[in-house]
Design a protein around this motif. Structure first.
Motif, PDB file in Angstrom:
ATOM      1  N   LYS A   1     -70.144  37.295  44.773  1.00  0.00           N
ATOM      2  CA  LYS A   1     -71.338  36.462  44.554  1.00  0.00           C
ATOM      3  C   LYS A   1     -70.881  35.329  43.654  1.00  0.00           C
ATOM      4  O   LYS A   1     -70.456  35.579  42.521  1.00  0.00           O
ATOM      5  CB  LYS A   1     -72.416  37.238  43.805  1.00  0.00           C
ATOM      6  N   ALA A   2     -70.927  34.111  44.172  1.00  0.00           N
ATOM      7  CA  ALA A   2     -70.544  32.969  43.334  1.00  0.00           C
ATOM      8  C   ALA A   2     -71.631  31.913  43.415  1.00  0.00           C
ATOM      9  O   ALA A   2     -72.130  31.607  44.502  1.00  0.00           O
ATOM     10  CB  ALA A   2     -69.211  32.398  43.785  1.00  0.00           C
ATOM     11  N   LEU A   3     -71.990  31.392  42.275  1.00  0.00           N
ATOM     12  CA  LEU A   3     -73.074  30.389  42.217  1.00  0.00           C
ATOM     13  C   LEU A   3     -72.476  28.981  42.364  1.00  0.00           C
ATOM     14  O   LEU A   3     -71.519  28.636  41.675  1.00  0.00           O
ATOM     15  CB  LEU A   3     -73.781  30.494  40.858  1.00  0.00           C
ATOM     16  N   ILE A   4     -73.051  28.199  43.278  1.00  0.00           N
ATOM     17  CA  ILE A   4     -72.658  26.777  43.363  1.00  0.00           C
ATOM     18  C   ILE A   4     -73.518  26.027  42.349  1.00  0.00           C
ATOM     19  O   ILE A   4     -74.743  26.006  42.471  1.00  0.00           O
ATOM     20  CB  ILE A   4     -72.932  26.199  44.756  1.00  0.00           C
ATOM     21  N   PHE A   5     -72.885  25.452  41.332  1.00  0.00           N
ATOM     22  CA  PHE A   5     -73.735  24.721  40.373  1.00  0.00           C
ATOM     23  C   PHE A   5     -73.522  23.216  40.406  1.00  0.00           C
ATOM     24  O   PHE A   5     -74.210  22.464  39.723  1.00  0.00           O
ATOM     25  CB  PHE A   5     -73.578  25.280  38.952  1.00  0.00           C
ATOM     26  N   ASP A   6     -72.607  22.761  41.227  1.00  0.00           N
ATOM     27  CA  ASP A   6     -72.431  21.310  41.385  1.00  0.00           C
ATOM     28  C   ASP A   6     -71.578  21.089  42.613  1.00  0.00           C
ATOM     29  O   ASP A   6     -70.899  22.019  43.078  1.00  0.00           O
ATOM     30  CB  ASP A   6     -71.738  20.721  40.145  1.00  0.00           C
ATOM     31  N   SER A   7     -71.621  19.873  43.150  1.00  0.00           N
ATOM     32  CA  SER A   7     -70.743  19.571  44.276  1.00  0.00           C
ATOM     33  C   SER A   7     -70.525  18.077  44.329  1.00  0.00           C
ATOM     34  O   SER A   7     -71.322  17.304  43.808  1.00  0.00           O
ATOM     35  CB  SER A   7     -71.383  20.039  45.585  1.00  0.00           C
ATOM     36  N   LEU A   8     -69.421  17.704  44.940  1.00  0.00           N
ATOM     37  CA  LEU A   8     -69.198  16.274  45.129  1.00  0.00           C
ATOM     38  C   LEU A   8     -68.345  16.082  46.357  1.00  0.00           C
ATOM     39  O   LEU A   8     -67.729  17.028  46.866  1.00  0.00           O
ATOM     40  CB  LEU A   8     -68.535  15.643  43.910  1.00  0.00           C
ATOM     41  N   PHE A   9     -68.334  14.844  46.844  1.00  0.00           N
ATOM     42  CA  PHE A   9     -67.599  14.549  48.051  1.00  0.00           C
ATOM     43  C   PHE A   9     -66.311  13.832  47.697  1.00  0.00           C
ATOM     44  O   PHE A   9     -66.315  12.858  46.954  1.00  0.00           O
ATOM     45  CB  PHE A   9     -68.433  13.683  48.988  1.00  0.00           C
TER      46      PHE A   9
ATOM     47  N   LYS B   1     -69.222  32.590  53.149  1.00  0.00           N
ATOM     48  CA  LYS B   1     -70.510  32.306  53.794  1.00  0.00           C
ATOM     49  C   LYS B   1     -71.488  31.808  52.732  1.00  0.00           C
ATOM     50  O   LYS B   1     -71.540  32.360  51.624  1.00  0.00           O
ATOM     51  CB  LYS B   1     -71.053  33.591  54.435  1.00  0.00           C
ATOM     52  N   MET B   2     -72.238  30.767  53.085  1.00  0.00           N
ATOM     53  CA  MET B   2     -73.300  30.282  52.200  1.00  0.00           C
ATOM     54  C   MET B   2     -74.531  31.123  52.501  1.00  0.00           C
ATOM     55  O   MET B   2     -74.983  31.151  53.644  1.00  0.00           O
ATOM     56  CB  MET B   2     -73.634  28.812  52.493  1.00  0.00           C
TER      57      MET B   2
ATOM     58  N   ASN C   1     -76.205  30.220  55.791  1.00  0.00           N
ATOM     59  CA  ASN C   1     -75.408  31.071  56.681  1.00  0.00           C
ATOM     60  C   ASN C   1     -74.189  30.383  57.260  1.00  0.00           C
ATOM     61  O   ASN C   1     -73.571  30.901  58.173  1.00  0.00           O
ATOM     62  CB  ASN C   1     -76.259  31.628  57.826  1.00  0.00           C
ATOM     63  N   ALA C   2     -73.864  29.181  56.787  1.00  0.00           N
ATOM     64  CA  ALA C   2     -72.678  28.498  57.293  1.00  0.00           C
ATOM     65  C   ALA C   2     -71.436  29.200  56.753  1.00  0.00           C
ATOM     66  O   ALA C   2     -71.443  29.700  55.624  1.00  0.00           O
ATOM     67  CB  ALA C   2     -72.695  27.037  56.853  1.00  0.00           C
ATOM     68  N   THR C   3     -70.357  29.225  57.557  1.00  0.00           N
ATOM     69  CA  THR C   3     -69.119  29.863  57.098  1.00  0.00           C
ATOM     70  C   THR C   3     -67.987  28.838  57.084  1.00  0.00           C
ATOM     71  O   THR C   3     -67.971  27.898  57.880  1.00  0.00           O
ATOM     72  CB  THR C   3     -68.710  31.040  57.990  1.00  0.00           C
ATOM     73  N   TYR C   4     -67.074  29.039  56.149  1.00  0.00           N
ATOM     74  CA  TYR C   4     -65.937  28.130  56.014  1.00  0.00           C
ATOM     75  C   TYR C   4     -64.721  28.910  55.571  1.00  0.00           C
ATOM     76  O   TYR C   4     -64.829  29.941  54.919  1.00  0.00           O
ATOM     77  CB  TYR C   4     -66.230  27.069  54.932  1.00  0.00           C
ATOM     78  N   ASP C   5     -63.524  28.346  55.870  1.00  0.00           N
ATOM     79  CA  ASP C   5     -62.275  28.899  55.332  1.00  0.00           C
ATOM     80  C   ASP C   5     -62.014  28.254  53.982  1.00  0.00           C
ATOM     81  O   ASP C   5     -62.086  27.028  53.873  1.00  0.00           O
ATOM     82  CB  ASP C   5     -61.082  28.537  56.241  1.00  0.00           C
ATOM     83  N   VAL C   6     -61.674  29.073  53.005  1.00  0.00           N
ATOM     84  CA  VAL C   6     -61.357  28.505  51.692  1.00  0.00           C
ATOM     85  C   VAL C   6     -59.981  27.848  51.776  1.00  0.00           C
ATOM     86  O   VAL C   6     -58.979  28.504  52.054  1.00  0.00           O
ATOM     87  CB  VAL C   6     -61.370  29.588  50.596  1.00  0.00           C
ATOM     88  N   VAL C   7     -59.927  26.536  51.598  1.00  0.00           N
ATOM     89  CA  VAL C   7     -58.682  25.796  51.693  1.00  0.00           C
ATOM     90  C   VAL C   7     -57.979  25.768  50.346  1.00  0.00           C
ATOM     91  O   VAL C   7     -56.763  25.829  50.257  1.00  0.00           O
ATOM     92  CB  VAL C   7     -58.945  24.360  52.198  1.00  0.00           C
TER      93      VAL C   7
ATOM     94  N   GLU D   1     -66.933  38.821  55.429  1.00  0.00           N
ATOM     95  CA  GLU D   1     -66.692  40.250  55.527  1.00  0.00           C
ATOM     96  C   GLU D   1     -67.187  40.889  54.247  1.00  0.00           C
ATOM     97  O   GLU D   1     -66.870  40.389  53.160  1.00  0.00           O
ATOM     98  CB  GLU D   1     -65.180  40.497  55.649  1.00  0.00           C
ATOM     99  N   ASN D   2     -67.911  41.943  54.334  1.00  0.00           N
ATOM    100  CA  ASN D   2     -68.455  42.618  53.155  1.00  0.00           C
ATOM    101  C   ASN D   2     -69.284  41.675  52.268  1.00  0.00           C
ATOM    102  O   ASN D   2     -68.953  41.447  51.119  1.00  0.00           O
ATOM    103  CB  ASN D   2     -67.305  43.237  52.341  1.00  0.00           C
ATOM    104  N   PRO D   3     -70.362  41.114  52.869  1.00  0.00           N
ATOM    105  CA  PRO D   3     -71.161  40.163  52.083  1.00  0.00           C
ATOM    106  C   PRO D   3     -72.036  40.865  51.049  1.00  0.00           C
ATOM    107  O   PRO D   3     -72.302  42.055  51.176  1.00  0.00           O
ATOM    108  CB  PRO D   3     -72.033  39.502  53.152  1.00  0.00           C
TER     109      PRO D   3
END
Lengths: 364, 597
Positions: free
Chosen positions: B192-200, B224-225, B229-235, B278-280
């Motif tokens: 469980k990780a909280l997104i507290f900011d984002s930028l482009f 997974k968000m 529900n969007a999924t991404y690979d952690v780069v 996996e294992n959400p």
């Protein structure tokens, strides 16, 4: 072909509080060297054309002494004048004398333009002027008696504090002298004038307009023709010299700060007397076809009669509507067509700038 | 790093109370940067952030501090300072266990000090009170200590610092370690990780700032968000020390950055929870709220051909600003533009200014509008974020407008004039609390639209700048709202329409008409200016017809002067908008905002 010539005499005994033109306080020691420079300028530029109009303006040309005035007139006698020349000198009542009038007559001057401006003592003071009404009468009578039959009075209105009654009194006085021509100017407070510096405020636009209407009405009742925004004359006495400007004709301008329009170039002389004596010109603007046409329109529409469209087409090879879209303005009543003249209707001419800008915006 | 040695904290303060310089000093003292490297206000420094390859504002710094042979990991998380971004602030706070509450030794406690304090308390943070700028000649430590005492702190717990001289910083670091609890996550539970900011970032796509609450996230994981529900690979994963350092994993209690080839910032919601596909985790961290614009205005390019440029500019800004919304809008008066939505007035001003400055597009912005709700006679509900969307009066059953709870913080001398102002603004008094003998907090409920209009300017002027205020949305209330149109020469100018309370329509209409009369130059014909509700005219002014616009004297044949003057006049007209037959200067569109009475 150049047929008109303006000569500027920048000297005045007193500076009027509204005057934004090129002027200097009269000092005896300046005059002869100024006239030398003027003579040199005329010699170097004048091509020997026969002139239909010659206009000595100022400043106050009549503030020159008799001898200085005579020298000026002698210099100007180098210019060739046509038989029916209109030869004008500007002056004020203070400085004109019987002797000077005779001198002027001798040298062929046939039109006198007198700055009356106002008869009201309070306003004379505000404008930093004087007016001896009795002397004015005497001078006018005398001028007529020796054959100077064409007389103009300048009148300033819309002076701060002035009302319609004040204006009517000015008109009473002017009309009582039966001038052939009357120029009326609504007071403009320019930045670099005494009035401007004192931050004098204009009268309301409404009162200004009302004054303009009463001038038009009164002068028309007395037989004058309103032929240009601010000029009125008895039939046949329109200022030929000014008509040359409004009809976009070419002219010489000699003297400090004066303007010439020669061979499609507008030349403005320097306003610095030292530089003038060195023969330096301030600005020369070579006109493009566009500029010429623009001048033709903004100057021509000052005349109540307007622009002669046939002459326009002759001069520029296309009709005016080829260059500007004026149909809508005609439709809206801001312009009118009369025979082959395009003009601003008389009741709209007092807002002519706004209309001119609209025309210029409609350049095709 | 074992969790017992991790401290996650943020600094909260009223604007200009020295948050950034204090952060710099902490960085310096922990050796994250040495004095030589230290540029003033490290956390705000755009240049440095560019060097690190991150464009702006990713401001969670990991510091290492050793005491008595024990090494601690301090994560300092920066928070946006303004009320418009209070949701973002609250998410940043949610990523921490503690907060430094910084108060200027000369200014004392202010509205935002309190607002941020309450937010921090809501998030169950441990608060360390700090009086900063004690080096100032005007510092009054006694008085400020009393103020802090009055809002619930123990005098003895207050740390006094000077970010300028460095005094008190070591004591502060010790206190952080001693007082702020370590995170209590479980590394073995699902992520469980909280997104507290984002930028482009143009190279890496969206970079998210995350706080891992439970579990571990590694490079290569499929995440997974939980909201979308969007999924991404952690780069990649990284931390900021404040140089960016790539790391392999982040585990419970830690703070860092995650990027995963996320193309658009719209796909990432601040406040959302990241888990593994996996294992959400069974349920997301609570507190997520989608960000919704509260204020809208139309933005139009002054030059019509800049419409596409404006679209580009908005698109670019949106990359880094998830809260900005816009859609094309057409105005009869202003042409093509966009209806833009913002979190608040400041947000709106920032966007406007960035478009003008960074993209060189001159804008006309229409009067800001809040989002109204309209109940129609047929029972339908309509959302109205622009006056043009207001249904005709005959179809309307009820209208609702957003209200805020507003806290005004002021010296007691201004209580009277502030209450008058709030009454004027249709406010409802809630209560008033004395902070000490000199200063009070006044609470009012006010319609948001009144705050949007001119509240802030009037607040400042009636208190000589001494009062500060803060607000939070509390929901919708029924209100008698009408759409007021402005007509020029009988024609409605859509860009000037506003929604107003019926009781205020007359006075507002009068002010706008008067203002327009001053701004609109005389034309060749008389121009009536009318304010109207439906067919009913409630105010009228007239721009008299132009009477005189003429050049009289021709000085010695100098006609060039006339031409120049006309050309100038012609130039001036280019700055006007033609509305029907009336030429209207651009300032006119701002006049609706004018508050001069």
């Amino acid at each position: 072909m150049i047929k008109s010539c303006y000569v500027h005499i920048p000297f005045c005994k007193k500076i009027c509080s509204y005057c934004d033109f090129c002027k200097l306080i009269y000092h005896k020691k300046f005059i002869n060297s100024y006239l030398d420079a003027l003579e040199k300028e005329i010699d170097s530029k004048y091509q020997g054309e026969v002139l239909d109009t010659l206009y000595i303006g100022g400043g106050t040309p009549t503030c020159l002494s008799y001898e200085e005035l005579e020298r000026l007139l002698k210099i100007l006698s180098k210019l060739k004048l046509s038989k029916d020349i209109e030869y004008t000198i500007e002056g004020n009542v203070d400085s004109i004398t019987i002797e000077k009038l005779e001198l002027l007559k001798t040298y062929g001057i046939n039109r006198l333009s007198i700055g009356v401006e106002t008869t009201n003592l309070r306003f004379l003071q505000l404008l930093n002027r004087t007016l001896d009404q009795e002397k004015c009468r005497t001078l006018v009578d005398y001028a007529r008696s020796i054959g100077i039959h064409n007389i103009n009075f300048d009148l300033i209105y819309a002076i701060p504090g002035e009302n319609i009654d004040d204006l009517e009194k000015d008109l009473d006085f002017i009309l009582s002298l039966f001038p052939e021509h009357i120029s009326t100017y609504s007071l403009i407070i320019e930045e670099n004038t005494i009035l401007g510096i004192k931050d004098t405020k204009n009268i309301s636009e409404e009162l200004d307009y009302e004054m303009y209407l009463s001038i038009c009405k009164r002068l028309k009742e007395n037989g004058y023709i309103h032929y240009e925004i601010s000029n009125f004359s008895k039939p046949g006495y329109e200022s030929k010299h000014n008509l040359c400007y409004w009809k976009n004709g070419e002219y010489y301008g000699f003297g400090l700060g004066s303007s010439s329009y020669i061979h499609k170039k507008r030349i403005t002389n320097t306003r610095s007397i030292t530089r003038y004596k060195e023969g330096i010109v301030l600005a020369e603007e070579e006109l493009s076809l566009d500029d010429e046409i623009e001048y033709e329109v903004i100057l021509g529409l000052r005349l109540l009669k307007g622009i002669d469209l046939r002459l326009f087409e002759e001069k520029y090879h296309h009709s005016l509507s080829y260059y500007y879209d004026v149909d809508q303005l005609i439709e809206e009543g801001y312009l009118q067509l009369n025979n082959h003249y395009l003009s601003i209707p008389e009741d709209k001419i007092y807002v002519s700038n706004e209309i001119l800008v609209k025309i210029l915006q409609n350049r095709k | 790093m074992k969790q017992e040695n991790i401290r996650n904290f943020c600094i909260i303060a009223h604007i200009d109370h020295g948050k950034s310089t204090l952060a710099d000093r902490i960085l310096e003292r922990t050796g994250a940067i040495d004095k030589r490297e230290l540029k003033d206000q490290m956390l705000d420094s755009m240049d440095l952030e560019r060097e690190r390859g991150i464009t702006i504002k990713l401001n969670a710094v990991q510091l290492s501090y050793t005491r008595d042979g024990e090494t601690y990991q301090l994560n300092l998380i920066d928070t946006p300072g303004h009320v418009d971004f209070s949701y973002e602030v609250s998410r940043s706070l949610a990523a921490c266990e503690g907060a430094l509450l910084v108060v200027d030794a000369a200014q004392g406690v202010e509205a935002q000090t309190l607002a941020n304090l309450y937010l921090a308390l809501d998030n169950h943070l441990t608060i360390i009170p700090v009086i900063n700028k004690i080096d100032l000649p005007s510092a009054d430590i006694e008085k400020v200590s009393t103020e802090l005492e009055n809002i619930g702190f123990d005098r003895n717990d207050i740390i006094k610092t000077s970010a300028k001289t460095g005094e008190g910083i070591s004591e502060l670091l010790d206190r952080i370690i001693d007082v702020i609890p370590s995170p209590k996550g479980d590394q073995n539970k699902p992520l469980k990780a909280l997104i507290f900011d984002s930028l482009f970032d143009s190279y890496r796509g969206v970079i998210t700032s995350i706080r891992v609450v439970d579990g571990v996230v590694k490079v290569g994981d499929i995440i997974k968000m939980m909201e979308t529900n969007a999924t991404y690979d952690v780069v990649g994963l990284s931390i900021n020390t404040p140089k960016e350092e790539e790391i392999k994993e982040l585990s419970a209690g830690e703070v860092g950055y995650l990027y995963a080839s996320i193309k658009s910032i719209q796909d990432v919601h601040v406040g959302d929870t990241i888990t593994l596909e996996e294992n959400p985790a069974k349920e997301a961290l609570h507190g997520y709220k989608p960000m919704k614009p509260t204020v809208y205005c139309g933005m139009y390019p002054i030059e019509a051909n800049k419409f596409e440029d404006l679209r580009d500019a908005l698109n670019k800004l949106k990359l880094n600003d998830a809260a900005l919304t816009f859609e094309p809008e057409t105005s009869k008066a202003l042409g093509f533009g966009f209806r833009c939505g913002f979190l608040g007035l400041l947000h709106m001003e920032i966007v406007e200014e960035r478009i003008e400055r960074e993209f060189g597009i001159n804008l006309i912005a229409t009067s800001p509008s809040v989002v109204y709700e309209v109940l129609l006679n047929n029972g339908d509900k309509v959302i109205v974020d622009s006056p043009s969307k207001m249904p005709k009066r005959e179809f309307v059953s009820k209208t609702f407008e957003p209200y805020v709870k507003c806290s005004i913080f002021t010296p007691k001398d201004y209580i009277g004039s502030l209450m008058e102002l709030c009454q004027d603004k249709r406010g409802t008094f809630i209560n008033m609390e004395y902070l000490d003998t000199e200063r009070v907090t006044i609470h009012y409920e006010l319609p948001l639209s009144e705050i949007v209009y001119d509240f802030f300017d009037r607040l400042k002027s009636c208190t000589k700048g001494y009062a500060s205020f803060d607000y939070e949305l509390i929901g919708y209330k029924q209100s008698d709202l009408v759409k007021m149109d402005i007509l020029l020469n009988g024609e409605v100018v859509d860009a000037l329409s506003v929604i107003v309370h019926k009781d205020f329509a007359y006075s507002r209409g009068k002010i706008v008409c008067e203002k327009l009369k001053e701004i609109i130059p005389r034309q060749l014909f008389e121009v009536p200016i009318q304010a109207a509700i439906g067919m009913h005219v409630i105010a009228r002014e007239t721009v008299k017809a132009l009477r005189k616009d003429v050049l009289a004297k021709c000085y010695g044949g100098d006609v060039t002067r006339k031409k120049k003057l006309l050309e100038k006049q012609k130039e001036g007209k280019k700055r006007m908008k033609q509305i029907g037959s009336v030429e209207v200067p651009q300032e006119a569109f701002l006049s609706i905002l004018s508050t001069k009475e």
